[in-house]
Enzyme design. Structure first.
Site, mmCIF file in Angstrom:
data_model
loop_
_atom_site.group_PDB
_atom_site.id
_atom_site.type_symbol
_atom_site.label_atom_id
_atom_site.label_comp_id
_atom_site.label_asym_id
_atom_site.label_seq_id
_atom_site.Cartn_x
_atom_site.Cartn_y
_atom_site.Cartn_z
ATOM 1 N N ASP A 194 -5.249 4.210 6.036
ATOM 2 C CA ASP A 194 -4.424 4.234 4.827
ATOM 3 C C ASP A 194 -4.563 2.959 4.007
ATOM 4 O O ASP A 194 -4.678 1.851 4.558
ATOM 5 C CB ASP A 194 -2.952 4.409 5.192
ATOM 6 N N ARG A 243 -5.914 15.207 3.926
ATOM 7 C CA ARG A 243 -6.131 13.801 3.551
ATOM 8 C C ARG A 243 -7.425 13.258 4.133
ATOM 9 O O ARG A 243 -7.438 12.325 4.937
ATOM 10 C CB ARG A 243 -4.951 12.925 3.987
#
Length: 367
Positions: A194, A243
């Site tokens: 992330d 994602r």
């Protein structure tokens, strides 16, 4: 046809001088950096060299990693930390010093620069322990496994992210790592890779991301559009819900990756993001490219990808899949040089090269 591969090997310094209780061993000051050189967007903005030219420190505990950061002359003194063994909550404590800002229960690379963390020997496993990069620059992480980092349950670390970057991070190269979970958010896990709050010039290469609900994001919300210039190449994404990555604003270059068993969505370009998607192999997956779960559009340029048994949703208010016949919606100019493998070769290339403990193999460009 069987593929041959060029090998890169990290030059290990065998001279060990001092062993201490924290698990640190110092070697001679002259040291090599990570094997090979950074690629992709990590080569921009002055480049990414990590701890090149600094002292090499051997660490077998998380506390020793923190001690290596804290024992430097300053927070930007180069250091190469060679890690071997299992790093976990039981051996990762906060260490204090003028050149560091660490915490227990996480590998904390905060307010520092010029650091390499490299798995050596029989390998380095960060077990239920995440790596947090905050207000930092010129960082290399190579040849390590990070697994089962949780944000809920016990023990917790790094908000559930295997590797997380936030708050004015620049120039990070993550190479030949294995990032894995054992489920999704309901099982206590979050993202594998992330980036948020002004993180730029990052490359993820020759790595494995698997068995997770979330592969990774760039931008924490639709308004967090200060991130970008990220390259993803020669990675395996396997058994992931979504994602791979999620892009909110910014620019990404995504090439020569192998995507297998994506359950809900894959590359989710939204909120004004632009993705160049070159020579990837998408297999046995759903909605591998598009804008999903928002009406704020993102864009993509597609070149020579393979879509093998990919299914596509019908367009809707919050769903804009690129397929079943993906076409480019923007043009993305890439400022660095790179070589593309043919998409049909990608599954074999990635299976031979990606992940930790693979000898730091790279594609040699033949198929």
């Amino acid at each position: 046809m069987k593929r041959s591969f060029a090998l890169r090997f990290h030059a290990l310094l065998a001279l060990m001088a001092v062993a201490v209780a924290t698990g640190v061993v110092l070697s001679t000051p002259e040291a090599s950096a990570a094997a090979g050189s950074a690629t992709g967007y990590a080569t921009q903005n002055g480049g990414t060299t990590g701890g090149a030219g600094g002292q090499t420190v051997r660490a077998t505990t998380g506390t020793a990693i923190h001690a290596a950061l804290c024992d430097r002359a300053s927070d930007d003194t180069p250091v190469i930390i060679e890690v071997e063994g299992t790093i976990n909550h039981g051996n990762t404590e906060k260490v204090s010093g003028d050149s560091c800002n660490t915490a227990a229960g996480v590998i904390e690379l905060k307010q520092i620069s010029n650091v390499s963390i490299i798995g050596v020997g029989n390998g380095a496993v960060f077990d239920q322990l995440g790596i947090h990069i905050r207000e930092a620059s010129n960082i290399i992480i190579q040849n390590v496994t990070v697994r089962n980092v949780k944000k809920s349950g016990s023990p917790t670390s790094n908000g559930g992210d295997a590797i997380g970057m936030e708050s004015d991070v620049r120039n990070v190269w993550v190479d030949h790592v294995t990032l894995e979970a054992s489920g999704g958010e309901s099982e206590g896990f979050d993202g594998l890779f992330d980036m948020k709050n002004n993180t730029q010039y990052v490359t993820l290469s020759y790595s494995i991301l698997r068995n997770s609900g979330r592969g990774g994001l760039v931008g924490s919300s639709e308004s967090d559009r200060s991130n970008g210039f990220v390259t993803y190449h020669h990675n395996l994404y396997e058994n992931i819900d979504s994602r791979t990555p999620l892009l909110r604003g910014g620019t990404a270059h995504i090439y020569n990756n192998h995507y297998v068993d994506l359950h809900e969505s894959g590359i989710n370009s939204r909120a004004g993001a632009s993705a160049r998607v070159d020579n990837n192999y998408f297999q046995d997956s759903k909605d591998v490219l598009g804008t999903f779960y928002t009406d704020e559009a993102g864009y993509w340029q597609v070149n020579d990808n393979v879509f093998d048994n990919v299914t596509w949703s019908s367009p809707g208010e919050d769903t804009n899949p690129a397929g079943p016949d993906p076409q480019s919606t923007t043009t993305v100019s890439i400022p660095y040089s790179y070589s593309l493998d043919d998409a049909s070769c990608v599954p074999d290339v990635v299976s031979e090269t990606a992940g930790a403990n693979t000898g730091l193999r790279e594609s040699d460009g033949t198929c």
